[in-house]
Design an enzyme around this catalytic site. Sequence first.
Site: not given
Length: 197
Positions: A13, A45, A183
Amino acid sequence: MTRTIDFYFDFISPFSYLAQLKLPEIARAAGSTVEYWPIDIPEAKIAAGNYGPSNREVLPKIKVMKADLERWAERYGVPLTFPASFACADWNCAVLFAREHGKAEAFVTDAYRRIWGQGIDPGDRNELAACVKAAGLDAEALIAFVESPTGQNEYRKARSQAIQRGVYGAPLMFVDDQVFWGNDRLDFLAEYLNKSK
């Protein structure tokens, strides 16, 4: 009382790379600590019911995502280079060894610098060994852990606990009963920590 930020991430990621650049300083400023928990994004996921393709398979999305990543990297003043491969499972497992030896932050920081800053191939064991040594750990012992049934069981257990907690992607941060995903949510996380001191 010191509060904990549970940081769930996967070395595949790039947004977790960006979050890791700021998260330790946010934690220190608020008198908190970061606990590092590796996951497997595709597995998380699917467990959450998201059966869609990966971002890499959706060309219009990956184009916009790359532009976003470049903007964030420029804002943070850091390099961003896509890695030579996405073979990150051993690095994720290695975090658990680093945690046990009090070196999780050092290992994760340097691993992200190498993988997303320099674009190394995470499948290269020499790169993993160099990162482990830079973090002040025994490379042979860590690689033995990663290759062992014990290490693989620990990684499976960590992933399973993350899924049970509701982790569906990365970066994802838990503080108290609050969840912050991405983020771009770090400002909200910092505000929450400082408001509720």
